[in-house]
Design an enzyme around this catalytic site. Structure first.
Site, mmCIF file in Angstrom:
data_model
loop_
_atom_site.group_PDB
_atom_site.id
_atom_site.type_symbol
_atom_site.label_atom_id
_atom_site.label_comp_id
_atom_site.label_asym_id
_atom_site.label_seq_id
_atom_site.Cartn_x
_atom_site.Cartn_y
_atom_site.Cartn_z
ATOM 1 N N ASP A 7 6.385 1.068 6.432
ATOM 2 C CA ASP A 7 4.717 0.304 6.942
ATOM 3 C C ASP A 7 4.518 1.862 5.362
ATOM 4 O O ASP A 7 3.594 2.859 5.655
ATOM 5 C CB ASP A 7 4.103 0.594 7.772
ATOM 6 C CG ASP A 7 2.697 0.087 7.734
ATOM 7 O OD1 ASP A 7 2.451 -0.149 6.735
ATOM 8 O OD2 ASP A 7 2.107 0.015 8.538
ATOM 9 N N HIS A 42 3.916 2.743 12.408
ATOM 10 C CA HIS A 42 3.130 4.295 12.904
ATOM 11 C C HIS A 42 3.316 4.954 13.840
ATOM 12 O O HIS A 42 2.731 5.567 14.921
ATOM 13 C CB HIS A 42 1.781 3.851 13.668
ATOM 14 C CG HIS A 42 0.792 3.018 12.487
ATOM 15 N ND1 HIS A 42 -0.386 2.470 12.785
ATOM 16 C CD2 HIS A 42 1.890 2.163 11.426
ATOM 17 C CE1 HIS A 42 -0.734 1.634 11.966
ATOM 18 N NE2 HIS A 42 0.394 0.986 10.625
ATOM 19 N N ASP A 96 3.404 -6.531 3.634
ATOM 20 C CA ASP A 96 3.207 -4.881 4.367
ATOM 21 C C ASP A 96 3.316 -5.158 6.208
ATOM 22 O O ASP A 96 2.479 -5.464 6.760
ATOM 23 C CB ASP A 96 1.433 -4.814 4.310
ATOM 24 C CG ASP A 96 1.617 -4.405 5.075
ATOM 25 O OD1 ASP A 96 2.100 -2.534 5.218
ATOM 26 O OD2 ASP A 96 -0.336 -3.621 5.302
ATOM 27 N N GLU A 123 -5.375 2.131 2.077
ATOM 28 C CA GLU A 123 -5.422 0.863 3.382
ATOM 29 C C GLU A 123 -5.108 1.204 4.844
ATOM 30 O O GLU A 123 -5.671 0.614 5.347
ATOM 31 C CB GLU A 123 -3.522 0.308 3.222
ATOM 32 C CG GLU A 123 -3.863 -1.026 3.641
ATOM 33 C CD GLU A 123 -3.148 -1.192 5.479
ATOM 34 O OE1 GLU A 123 -3.445 -2.639 6.014
ATOM 35 O OE2 GLU A 123 -2.424 -0.243 6.393
ATOM 36 N N GLU A 124 -4.419 2.102 5.366
ATOM 37 C CA GLU A 124 -4.273 2.802 6.830
ATOM 38 C C GLU A 124 -5.934 3.474 7.686
ATOM 39 O O GLU A 124 -6.167 2.756 8.355
ATOM 40 C CB GLU A 124 -3.357 3.924 7.048
ATOM 41 C CG GLU A 124 -1.931 3.414 7.488
ATOM 42 C CD GLU A 124 -1.442 2.415 7.416
ATOM 43 O OE1 GLU A 124 -2.355 1.864 8.721
ATOM 44 O OE2 GLU A 124 -0.107 1.514 7.325
ATOM 45 N N HIS A 156 0.963 -1.275 -0.092
ATOM 46 C CA HIS A 156 0.208 0.098 0.080
ATOM 47 C C HIS A 156 1.011 1.370 0.270
ATOM 48 O O HIS A 156 1.544 1.292 0.967
ATOM 49 C CB HIS A 156 -1.176 -0.337 1.093
ATOM 50 C CG HIS A 156 -0.348 0.127 2.410
ATOM 51 N ND1 HIS A 156 -0.294 1.920 3.127
ATOM 52 C CD2 HIS A 156 0.009 -1.487 3.042
ATOM 53 C CE1 HIS A 156 0.211 0.956 3.815
ATOM 54 N NE2 HIS A 156 0.081 -0.584 4.423
HETATM 55 ZN ZN LIG Z 1 0.667 -1.259 5.705
#
Ligand SMILES: [Zn+2]
Length: 473
Positions: free
Chosen positions: A294, A428, A356, A328-329, A282
């Site tokens: 990520d 994140h 991912d 995606e997030e 993503h």
């Molecule tokens: Zn991800």
């Protein structure tokens, strides 16, 4: 984000069938001896992938130039434009952005301060989707609990307080529930705001964001993550009987949906162009760090895998399609849009693969699919012996978020099984930057995706579908 667990092997079954049995399951004589037929192209792909650091340089260019890529931002769209241009320059076919409307959440200024028992700044990040506090902030006593269940037991103590969930990361899908469901659970018992302990497996006082989801039956209260260290300290104050007071200030807001795109490019199949192997990552990320792990790394690994197949002049029987999903997030709208745009040809998708979990050293593959698909995949994975990435673990539900809808349609779904011990250190957070990935490890991920995608796209028989599967918990 990732759907995978931290280190637990719950639900994972190691495939242990003998090679002879696997050959039979693949269809007598038709897929033939994969090891023999595909040894040469697989070795070429592996050699070319690990020969240099081109994937890492490309990822560096992407994340240094555009930074984090939250849905609805100009930086995400500029990154997508740059990738589309580069894919055309690579000579890939049918390069396009497929339109998607995505949610737009803006963090704004935010802070958390400890007022009692002493004044101190707390390390925090608002949770994605959170509402704002009033301008003056919310100042309230804090009730620390260790679980959603403990909050239920202590509901009578929560009214007018800021509830802090001090829940250590054990199993990501389980611990993540505190982030997604905690704020509404707190609101339901009368809390005025919600804090969570960051979902992280190690910390140097770094807060980690992520999506929260308000339940429509509860009031929306502001929600933020504290660093692990700060959450633990507040818990210790409470255990000593010292009242804890915090001021939370957040100016987050949600704006109308904005246009974005899924990035799509192909090598069109030479015999069965309508049958498709999808691989991707993503392209969106949270608004902190660089979104390098990520999921810039997974996105670039898939893109480079397809570029490599093209560069070596390999044109498989079926179409190989790289898809870099958007959003995606905080919404999954890219995955939904892909499913809807391709609803008529989902039956002709033979495999959907996503990376991912961080493009760390690959150990093999995680597969959700039929036994007969698994038997074929096990043989293809055997071609990864030169870089020791031959493992095949099986799971019941789709191993990655963006391919869940394809799995539900019966398509075999797969994730690269990478060495995951560092993933939740950076996930994140502001620490998700290029330096956390390693050029040689990323190159091996490129090899793992390229070999699997090429061979499955080229096999005489399509990888068998399974009965539709459900999403993992
Ligand atoms: Zn991800």
């Amino acid at each position: 984000m990732s759907l995978r667990r931290v280190s637990s092997v719950l639900g994972l079954v190691l495939l242990a069938a003998a090679p002879s049995a696997l050959g039979q399951a693949a269809g007598p004589g038709r897929s033939g001896d994969i090891a023999t037929a595909y040894r040469a192209p697989a070795d070429s792909l592996i050699r070319a992938a690990i020969a240099d650091s081109s994937a890492y340089r490309r990822l560096g260019r992407l994340v240094d130039t555009f930074g984090p890529r939250l849905s609805g931002t100009a930086s995400l769209e500029a990154a997508i434009d740059w990738i589309l241009d580069a894919m055309k320059a690579d000579g890939l076919e049918n390069v396009r952005g497929e339109p998607v409307m995505v949610p737009r959440w803006v963090r704004g200024a935010e802070s958390a301060e400890l007022v009692k028992p002493r004044a101190a700044k707390l390390a925090m990040l608002g949770l994605g989707g959170s509402v704002a506090t009033p301008k003056a902030g919310i100042t309230a006593r804090v009730l620390v609990v260790s679980s959603l269940e403990e909050l239920t037991r202590r509901a009578a103590e929560a009214k007018g307080k800021i509830v802090l969930f001090d829940v250590p990361l054990t199993d990501y899908p389980v611990t993540r529930r505190v982030r997604t469901e905690g704020p509404s659970a707190a609101a339901r018992v009368g809390a005025v705001a919600c804090l969570i302990r960051s979902v992280a497996s190690a910390s140097i006082r770094s807060p980690h964001t992520g999506l929260t989801v308000y339940d429509s039956t509860a009031a929306k209260v502001p929600a933020a993550a504290l660093s692990v260290e700060d959450a633990m300290m507040l818990h210790r104050f409470q255990d000593r009987g010292e009242p804890v007071v915090v001021t939370l200030r957040m100016s987050a807001r949600s704006l109308p949906d904005a246009p974005s795109r899924n990035v799509v490019a192909e090598i069109v199949g030479r015999e069965k162009p309508d049958e498709v192997v999808v691989l991707g990552g993503h392209i969106d990320s949270w608004d902190v760090g660089q979104g390098a792990m990520d999921d810039g790394g997974g996105s670039v690994a898939a893109w480079e895998a397809v570029r490599l197949i093209h560069r070596l002049g390999l044109r498989p029987r079926r179409t190989v399609r790289v898809v870099l999903w958007t959003n995606e997030e905080n919404g999954g709208k890219g995955a939904q849009a892909y499913r809807d745009a391709h609803a008529a040809d989902l039956a002709r998708h033979v495999l959907a693969m996503e990376s991912d979990n961080g493009a760390f050293n690959p150990k093999g593959y995680v597969l959700a699919g039929s036994d007969s698909a698994a038997a074929v995949v096990q043989q293809v994975a055997g071609l990864m012996q030169p870089i020791n990435a031959t493992g095949v673990q099986r799971v019941d539900g789709s191993p990655a978020a963006d391919i869940t809808a394809l799995g539900q349609a019966g398509v075999a779904t797969m994730e690269i099984d990478t060495e995951g011990s560092r993933y939740f250190w950076y996930h994140h957070s502001d620490g998700d930057t290029l330096d956390k990935l390693d050029p040689a490890e990323l190159a091996r991920c490129v090899a793992a995706m390229a070999v699997m995608a090429y061979v499955v796209a080229d096999l005489p028989d399509a990888l068998p579908h399974s009965a539709p599967v459900s999403e993992s918990p």
